[in-house]
Design a protein around this motif. Sequence first.
Motif, PDB file in Angstrom:
ATOM      1  N   ALA A   3       1.783 -44.291 -21.680  1.00 53.73           N
ATOM      2  CA  ALA A   3       3.059 -43.901 -21.053  1.00 53.73           C
ATOM      3  C   ALA A   3       3.940 -43.359 -22.175  1.00 53.73           C
ATOM      4  CB  ALA A   3       3.718 -45.084 -20.359  1.00 53.73           C
TER       5      ALA A   3
ATOM      6  N   GLU B  91       5.587 -35.124 -20.592  1.00 52.53           N
ATOM      7  CA  GLU B  91       4.796 -36.343 -20.443  1.00 52.53           C
ATOM      8  C   GLU B  91       3.508 -36.222 -21.248  1.00 52.53           C
ATOM      9  OE1 GLU B  91       5.925 -38.062 -16.001  1.00 52.53           O
ATOM     10  OE2 GLU B  91       4.092 -36.893 -16.285  1.00 52.53           O
TER      11      GLU B  91
ATOM     12  N   ARG C 230       7.484 -44.074 -23.781  1.00 54.84           N
ATOM     13  CA  ARG C 230       8.575 -43.910 -22.827  1.00 54.84           C
ATOM     14  C   ARG C 230       9.243 -45.258 -22.561  1.00 54.84           C
ATOM     15  NH1 ARG C 230       6.270 -40.565 -17.784  1.00 54.84           N
ATOM     16  NH2 ARG C 230       8.314 -41.212 -16.977  1.00 54.84           N
TER      17      ARG C 230
ATOM     18  N   ASP D 266      11.113 -45.705 -19.702  1.00 56.44           N
ATOM     19  CA  ASP D 266      11.388 -45.855 -18.273  1.00 56.44           C
ATOM     20  C   ASP D 266      10.228 -46.436 -17.481  1.00 56.44           C
ATOM     21  OD1 ASP D 266       9.963 -43.534 -18.855  1.00 56.44           O
ATOM     22  OD2 ASP D 266      10.701 -42.463 -17.093  1.00 56.44           O
ATOM     23  N   ILE D 267       9.022 -46.386 -18.024  1.00 54.83           N
ATOM     24  CA  ILE D 267       7.866 -46.935 -17.320  1.00 54.83           C
ATOM     25  C   ILE D 267       6.924 -47.613 -18.303  1.00 54.83           C
ATOM     26  CG2 ILE D 267       7.925 -45.215 -15.456  1.00 54.83           C
ATOM     27  CD1 ILE D 267       5.594 -43.796 -16.872  1.00 54.83           C
ATOM     28  N   THR D 268       6.032 -48.438 -17.768  1.00 54.09           N
ATOM     29  CA  THR D 268       4.973 -49.063 -18.556  1.00 54.09           C
ATOM     30  C   THR D 268       3.693 -48.251 -18.380  1.00 54.09           C
ATOM     31  OG1 THR D 268       4.188 -50.464 -16.752  1.00 54.09           O
ATOM     32  CG2 THR D 268       6.017 -51.312 -18.095  1.00 54.09           C
TER      33      THR D 268
ATOM     34  N   ASP E 147       0.982 -49.141 -17.103  1.00 52.63           N
ATOM     35  CA  ASP E 147       0.435 -49.394 -15.761  1.00 52.63           C
ATOM     36  C   ASP E 147       1.127 -48.568 -14.690  1.00 52.63           C
ATOM     37  OD1 ASP E 147      -1.378 -51.197 -16.767  1.00 52.63           O
ATOM     38  OD2 ASP E 147      -0.122 -52.956 -16.367  1.00 52.63           O
ATOM     39  N   GLU E 148       2.367 -48.155 -14.959  1.00 51.47           N
ATOM     40  CA  GLU E 148       3.137 -47.390 -13.977  1.00 51.47           C
ATOM     41  C   GLU E 148       2.993 -45.873 -14.156  1.00 51.47           C
ATOM     42  OE1 GLU E 148       6.892 -50.468 -13.389  1.00 51.47           O
ATOM     43  OE2 GLU E 148       6.853 -49.089 -15.097  1.00 51.47           O
ATOM     44  N   ALA E 149       2.356 -45.450 -15.242  1.00 51.09           N
ATOM     45  CA  ALA E 149       2.239 -44.023 -15.518  1.00 51.09           C
ATOM     46  C   ALA E 149       1.386 -43.338 -14.454  1.00 51.09           C
ATOM     47  CB  ALA E 149       1.626 -43.801 -16.901  1.00 51.09           C
ATOM     48  N   ARG E 150       1.772 -42.128 -14.127  1.00 47.89           N
ATOM     49  CA  ARG E 150       1.035 -41.387 -13.103  1.00 47.89           C
ATOM     50  C   ARG E 150      -0.332 -40.981 -13.640  1.00 47.89           C
ATOM     51  NH1 ARG E 150       4.490 -36.415 -11.626  1.00 47.89           N
ATOM     52  NH2 ARG E 150       6.176 -37.495 -12.696  1.00 47.89           N
TER      53      ARG E 150
END
Length: 310
Positions: A192, A245, A275, A277-279, A281-284
């Motif tokens: 991320a 990204e 980043r 704003d996300i971990t 595990d949350e990355a697209r």
Amino acid sequence: MPASYAYLGPEGTFTEVALRTLPEAATRELTPYVSVQSALDAVRAGEAEAAFVPIENSVEGGITATLDGLVAGEPLTIYREVLLSITFALLVRPGTRLADIKTVSAHPAAQPQVRNWLKANLPDAVWESAASNADAARLVQEGHYDAAFAGEFAAARYGLEALETGIHDAENAQTRFVLVGRPARPAAKTGADKTSVVLWQRTDHPGGLRDLLGEFASRGINLMLLQSRPTGEGIGNYCFCVDAEGHISDRRMAEALMGLKRLCLEVRFLGSYPRADITPDEARAVRPGTSDEEFMRAADWVARCQDGRF
């Protein structure tokens, strides 16, 4: 270099609050500077190990003083970012009433975040910009202005009181801060990550920006910030600050940067970093056809074709 971090001061800024959320800040001497540029220059001069400065807010976008400070001068690298939710208090000298306020002050980036509140509550007040919100509080303490928009936490530091709190025009407003140091190897990718660059076109021509952005789009790389800044070489001459990204060690990002290096007059790499704003595990998920494995398979296929091994 001294084990110190420079930051946009004086004491009591949102920048200081955000900086103290970094675990390593507890082991560094934190030194306030009067401007973003002076904090960055302290790193360039070897007076500080790193500088911590605001770079973007969710209301107005990129903070031009920081972008310009990274675009010009000796190269610096971003290593970390921090997001901080922002809400303002109206700080005044004790005994001041709302009707007494004729002048207000804050950092220019604060004005768009309190414009509607100011219009509704202090329509006749004159706005005066300050080097930082905390500096505005100091100027109120010294009697230069009647009120300052700053963090409520700055009131005690400057002997002021919060006449109003919870001031913001936009819900969930945030400011992004970055830790900037001398160029070195980027941190290992986390999954991320964000990569920041500055791009200068080789020539100004129709579709020029589209060509640059196509290097990202064709590889499935999402852009998170795109802001033009004047180069100082005349009207119409701009460079482009880009956040994308991904990490430079990703094959898709590395190939995009190689393509940009071919097309651009100059590319300044500002860093790849985690980043805030996300971990991971949350990355697209990456777009089909753009994973490292697919790039490697494609390269292997080309090599086999070159060898006649179809």
